[in-house]
Design a protein around this motif. Structure first.
Motif, PDB file in Angstrom:
ATOM      1  N   HIS A 177       0.814  -1.208   0.000  1.00  0.00           N
ATOM      2  CA  HIS A 177       0.000   0.000   0.000  1.00  0.00           C
ATOM      3  C   HIS A 177       0.853   1.266   0.000  1.00  0.00           C
ATOM      4  N   LEU A 178       2.182   1.128   0.057  1.00  0.00           N
ATOM      5  CA  LEU A 178       3.076   2.284   0.095  1.00  0.00           C
ATOM      6  C   LEU A 178       3.873   2.381  -1.203  1.00  0.00           C
ATOM      7  N   LYS A 179       3.976   3.587  -1.757  1.00  0.00           N
ATOM      8  CA  LYS A 179       4.596   3.774  -3.065  1.00  0.00           C
ATOM      9  C   LYS A 179       6.124   3.733  -3.025  1.00  0.00           C
ATOM     10  N   SER A 180       6.713   4.165  -1.919  1.00  0.00           N
ATOM     11  CA  SER A 180       8.170   4.347  -1.899  1.00  0.00           C
ATOM     12  C   SER A 180       8.935   3.109  -1.449  1.00  0.00           C
ATOM     13  N   THR A 181       8.231   2.064  -1.031  1.00  0.00           N
ATOM     14  CA  THR A 181       8.933   0.881  -0.515  1.00  0.00           C
ATOM     15  C   THR A 181       9.347  -0.070  -1.638  1.00  0.00           C
ATOM     16  N   VAL A 182      10.505  -0.685  -1.434  1.00  0.00           N
ATOM     17  CA  VAL A 182      11.007  -1.718  -2.345  1.00  0.00           C
ATOM     18  C   VAL A 182      11.291  -2.952  -1.506  1.00  0.00           C
ATOM     19  N   PHE A 183      10.537  -4.005  -1.743  1.00  0.00           N
ATOM     20  CA  PHE A 183      10.735  -5.252  -1.011  1.00  0.00           C
ATOM     21  C   PHE A 183      11.986  -5.945  -1.531  1.00  0.00           C
ATOM     22  N   VAL A 184      12.882  -6.287  -0.605  1.00  0.00           N
ATOM     23  CA  VAL A 184      14.144  -6.931  -0.973  1.00  0.00           C
ATOM     24  C   VAL A 184      14.201  -8.321  -0.353  1.00  0.00           C
ATOM     25  N   LYS A 185      14.198  -9.313  -1.211  1.00  0.00           N
ATOM     26  CA  LYS A 185      14.329 -10.685  -0.728  1.00  0.00           C
ATOM     27  C   LYS A 185      15.733 -10.862  -0.139  1.00  0.00           C
ATOM     28  N   ASN A 186      15.833 -11.633   0.910  1.00  0.00           N
ATOM     29  CA  ASN A 186      17.116 -11.838   1.607  1.00  0.00           C
ATOM     30  C   ASN A 186      17.630 -10.550   2.242  1.00  0.00           C
ATOM     31  N   TYR A 187      16.716  -9.750   2.742  1.00  0.00           N
ATOM     32  CA  TYR A 187      17.046  -8.481   3.405  1.00  0.00           C
ATOM     33  C   TYR A 187      18.000  -8.720   4.574  1.00  0.00           C
ATOM     34  N   ASP A 203      16.471  -0.804  -9.716  1.00  0.00           N
ATOM     35  CA  ASP A 203      17.295  -0.212 -10.766  1.00  0.00           C
ATOM     36  C   ASP A 203      17.906   1.097 -10.269  1.00  0.00           C
ATOM     37  N   LEU A 204      19.102   1.005  -9.706  1.00  0.00           N
ATOM     38  CA  LEU A 204      19.754   2.175  -9.116  1.00  0.00           C
ATOM     39  C   LEU A 204      20.008   3.263 -10.151  1.00  0.00           C
ATOM     40  N   LYS A 210      16.212   9.650 -12.377  1.00  0.00           N
ATOM     41  CA  LYS A 210      14.861  10.149 -12.095  1.00  0.00           C
ATOM     42  C   LYS A 210      13.827   9.498 -13.001  1.00  0.00           C
ATOM     43  N   GLU A 211      14.074   8.228 -13.326  1.00  0.00           N
ATOM     44  CA  GLU A 211      13.161   7.463 -14.176  1.00  0.00           C
ATOM     45  C   GLU A 211      12.420   6.395 -13.379  1.00  0.00           C
ATOM     46  N   GLY A 212      12.606   6.388 -12.055  1.00  0.00           N
ATOM     47  CA  GLY A 212      12.004   5.363 -11.220  1.00  0.00           C
ATOM     48  C   GLY A 212      12.977   4.217 -11.001  1.00  0.00           C
ATOM     49  N   GLY A 213      12.617   3.317 -10.096  1.00  0.00           N
ATOM     50  CA  GLY A 213      13.523   2.237  -9.737  1.00  0.00           C
ATOM     51  C   GLY A 213      13.147   0.879 -10.287  1.00  0.00           C
TER      52      GLY A 213
END
Length: 226
Positions: A177-187, A203-204, A210-213
């Motif tokens: 439900h949050l736009k800025s989060t990126v779920f990382v497997k094996n965090y 995508d760093l 400024k094209e998104g991640g």
């Protein structure tokens, strides 16, 4: 035979890593950027790309409550004098200090910064002052490591609401439900290690452009090939 195979695999991994780094460097259009990060992740970006640190947030840690407080009023905090304390407001940090020394800085006597890799307050102060002057306020990127250092869902939600056009929160749980989060497997909680892991999910170069991640289909194919 086993040693030869393992040696070949190691050389291949190193070659792929170097190639990946070079391609990422070439993709980034404006290399004068500033990353604000609450752990070592940000510093790893500059090291990986071979760029000068244009941020004071290198080799440091901020607990989540302090970090959110800082970025809510980021310019005022960063441009305030850095002072020092020998006692942390966080019990776990005081336990760490019993095992080894590291400087603890304060901004406005309110936000606590742990300088893990500095041997003295004077050394930390010199680096902080020098790097603050390099901040590019016109090309700012905000990164938050969620799910560690007293972070909870409420703080992640606060981060998500902040008015920064280029921000990400790396998490070990899914917050769809949050736009800025990126779920990382094996965090993992180590910021430097997390940098390598997160690049498989994020995508760093696209983010810094400024094209998104999100990886494009073409970039996903290139990543698989190298």
């Amino acid at each position: 035979m086993t040693n030869l195979v393992e040696s070949f695999k190691n050389r291949t991994r190193k070659t792929r890593k170097v190639l990946n780094r070079k391609l990422m460097y070439l993709r980034i259009k404006d290399k004068n950027f500033t990353i604000i990060s609450n752990d070592c992740w940000g510093g790893e970006v500059y090291k990986d790309l071979g760029l000068e640190y244009t941020t004071p947030f290198v080799g440091i840690r901020l607990f989540a409550p302090c970090y959110i407080k800082l970025i809510k009023n980021i310019k005022e905090y960063i441009e305030s004098p850095l002072t020092w304390t020998s006692v942390s407001r966080y019990h776990s940090v005081n336990e760490e200090l019993e095992k080894r020394f590291f400087p603890i800085g304060l901004l406005k006597d309110d936000v606590e910064i742990h300088f893990f890799h500095e041997a003295s307050e004077a050394q930390a102060q010199e680096k902080w002052n020098r790097r603050v002057k390099r901040i590019n306020w016109d090309n700012l990127f905000i990164k938050f490591a969620g799910d560690k250092d007293l972070c909870d869902e409420q703080l992640i939600e606060e981060f998500d609401k902040l008015d920064f056009p280029h921000k990400i929160c790396l998490t070990g749980k899914e917050y769809s439900h949050l736009k800025s989060t990126v779920f990382v497997k094996n965090y993992v909680i180590n910021g430097a290690t997390m940098y390598d892991i997160s690049r498989k999910h994020f995508d760093l170069a696209g983010w810094l452009n400024k094209e998104g991640g999100q990886f494009s289909p073409v970039q996903r194919l290139i990543n698989k090939l190298i």
